[in-house]
Design a protein around this motif. Structure first.
Motif, short mmCIF file in Angstrom:
data_model
loop_
_atom_site.label_atom_id
_atom_site.label_comp_id
_atom_site.label_asym_id
_atom_site.label_seq_id
_atom_site.Cartn_x
_atom_site.Cartn_y
_atom_site.Cartn_z
N ASP A 181 -9.78 112.16 22.19
CA ASP A 181 -8.92 112.12 21.00
C ASP A 181 -9.20 113.38 20.10
OD1 ASP A 181 -11.49 111.31 20.37
OD2 ASP A 181 -10.57 109.42 19.27
N ARG A 182 -10.27 114.29 20.33
CA ARG A 182 -10.55 115.21 19.61
C ARG A 182 -11.15 116.35 20.41
NH1 ARG A 182 -14.87 111.75 18.58
NH2 ARG A 182 -16.97 112.67 18.50
N HIS A 190 -14.34 113.70 14.10
CA HIS A 190 -13.01 113.78 14.02
C HIS A 190 -12.45 114.97 12.96
CE1 HIS A 190 -13.01 110.21 16.45
NE2 HIS A 190 -11.76 110.63 16.71
N ALA A 191 -13.10 114.77 11.51
CA ALA A 191 -12.76 115.72 10.48
C ALA A 191 -12.83 117.41 11.04
CB ALA A 191 -13.35 115.51 9.35
N ALA A 194 -10.47 118.38 13.63
CA ALA A 194 -9.17 118.62 13.21
C ALA A 194 -8.90 120.05 12.51
CB ALA A 194 -8.81 117.51 12.10
N LYS A 197 -8.77 122.33 15.50
CA LYS A 197 -7.22 122.36 16.31
C LYS A 197 -6.30 122.99 15.30
CE LYS A 197 -3.99 118.68 17.57
NZ LYS A 197 -2.84 118.78 16.48
N SER A 198 -6.28 122.94 14.07
CA SER A 198 -5.37 123.56 13.08
C SER A 198 -5.74 125.16 13.43
CB SER A 198 -5.51 123.36 12.00
OG SER A 198 -5.33 121.87 11.50
N PRO A 349 -10.00 120.41 3.17
CA PRO A 349 -9.18 120.90 4.42
C PRO A 349 -8.37 122.05 3.99
CG PRO A 349 -9.32 118.63 4.04
CD PRO A 349 -9.86 119.07 2.84
#
Length: 409
Positions: A181-182, A190-191, A194, A197-198, A349
């Motif tokens: 999931d990551r 996870h943070a 993310a 991923k971006s 972020p």
């Protein structure tokens, strides 16, 4: 230099771990050993860390080279390339190379690395399914990555990300599939994942998480990849990057003690005291490593030990430091917060900045930094030493140190 004939030392494998070992050995005891190093690849040791940059055209093969052939010759090292060792005869203390060469040894070092894993799914043997591990893989991927090609990379670990970014740099339409999931779930929470991923998506790579590959399909070569949910993704090229396993077949056939890797003690000796192993093929205290830093530490220890010095390998505190599409990322120690520990988090972020410290009993257990990794060296020192943290230390680790002098770890 010792009196009498030099000990015959054969090193099987000519990768980064092997070369670091040879460098340290020749520095510490020039002439003590008559060294022969045998590599299965047709070239001398090179920098595998740069393979994604090579794939993307940022560097050429010359930039990946560590030592020229003159270095080996100048240090009295016989280099045999393009010829895999096929057998070890421990009773006779010889190794068979290719079909017609036999090398005697007094000491033998196995630095045979690891082999890429292929998913046990249909179609994985079709032409167009390529691993991403060495120079030959890079060449094969570049040949397949023609204009208009559609590429799928399976695996959201470090190598998978590097392969996807390299393909994107070539202008190939690239999709990255990851079953978890990551991304990089072993190194990132996870943070942080993310943000990574971006950054990858900003380079044009499509990322699909929770994507379980069912099969690669095609008539005579790759044409599509089918997911477990029935989704079919057109593909001309599939790059397999789902991990590696230690290369143990040679050692196992020779009767050495093998678990996940070739089992070694704190001096990197195998179950045969004349045979040693280091790098990705070695298993130490039940642990195998797939990163270069532990391999380099093992190389230092083994060189000192063979030269008669007191040396012991106690394991390596794992840390990952990389750049994903220009975004610095650092991870060390534990990522998820164990019971009894606390997490200190700072996140922006919009600016692509994230910091997380995992602390227990006022000691650092782990750290994840994205966007600004200036304190990574200090974090690694704190993880190794277990030094208690002051209030000021916490603030400086989280927000950066303002004083120009490095703080003692």
């Amino acid at each position: 230099m010792q009196d009498g004939p030099a000990e015959r030392l054969v090193v099987v494998g000519n990768g980064m771990a092997s070369l670091r070992f040879l460098e340290r050995l020749t520095e510490a005891a020039p002439g003590r050993f008559a060294v022969t190093v045998v590599g299965a690849e047709p070239v001398a040791a090179y920098n595998r860390v740069l393979l994604s940059s090579l794939l993307g055209g940022e560097v050429d093969e010359a930039a990946c080279t560590f030592r020229g052939l003159d270095w080996y010759a100048g240090h009295g090292i016989t280099l045999v390339t393009g010829a895999p060792v096929t057998a070890i005869d421990r009773a006779a203390r010889t190794v068979a190379v290719g079909g017609d060469l036999t090398l005697p040894y007094d000491r033998l070092v196995l630095a045979v690395g690891s082999v890429p894993i292929r998913l046990p799914k249909p179609g994985m043997d079709l032409p167009g399914v390529i691993t991403f591990r060495d120079l030959a893989d890079v060449a094969a991927i570049r040949r397949a990555a023609v204009a208009g090609a559609r590429a799928i990379v399976i695996g959201g670990g470090l190598l998978g990300l590097e392969a996807a970014i390299g393909l994107a740099r070539l202008g190939v339409g690239t999709t990255l599939l990851h079953v978890m999931d990551r991304l990089m779930e072993r190194q990132l929470d996870h943070a942080a994942a993310a943000l990574v991923k971006s950054a990858i998506e900003a380079r044009g790579v499509r990322v699909r998480l929770l994507a379980d590959t069912a099969a690669v399909e095609g008539e005579g070569r790759v044409e599509a990849l089918r997911l477990a949910d029935g989704t079919v993704l057109p593909a001309d090229l599939v790059v397999m990057s789902v991990g590696v396993r230690p290369s143990t077949a040679l050692a196992q056939a020779a009767g050495l003690d093998v678990g996940r890797g070739i089992r070694v003690d704190d001096q990197l000796a195998t179950s045969d005291p004349a045979v040693f192993a280091l790098g990705e093929c070695a298993e130490h205290r039940g642990q195998t490593y797939g990163l270069v830093e532990p391999a380099y530490e093992q190389a230092e220890v083994l060189a000192r030990h063979l030269c008669g010095g007191a040396a012991a390998y106690a394991g390596t505190a794992l840390a990952t430091s990389l750049k994903v599409s220009g975004l610095p990322v650092f991870s060390a120690g534990v990522v998820d917060v164990p019971e009894g520990a606390e997490a200190v988090i700072w996140s922006d972020p919009a600016a692509g900045l994230y910091r997380k410290l995992v602390i227990a009993q006022n000691r650092l257990l782990g750290a994840v930094f994205v966007g600004d990794v200036a304190e990574q060296g200090w974090c690694k020192a704190l993880l190794r030493s277990g030094t208690p943290l002051s209030r000021a230390d916490r603030d400086d680790l989280m927000f950066g140190r303002t004083d120009p002098q490095p703080l003692a770890a």
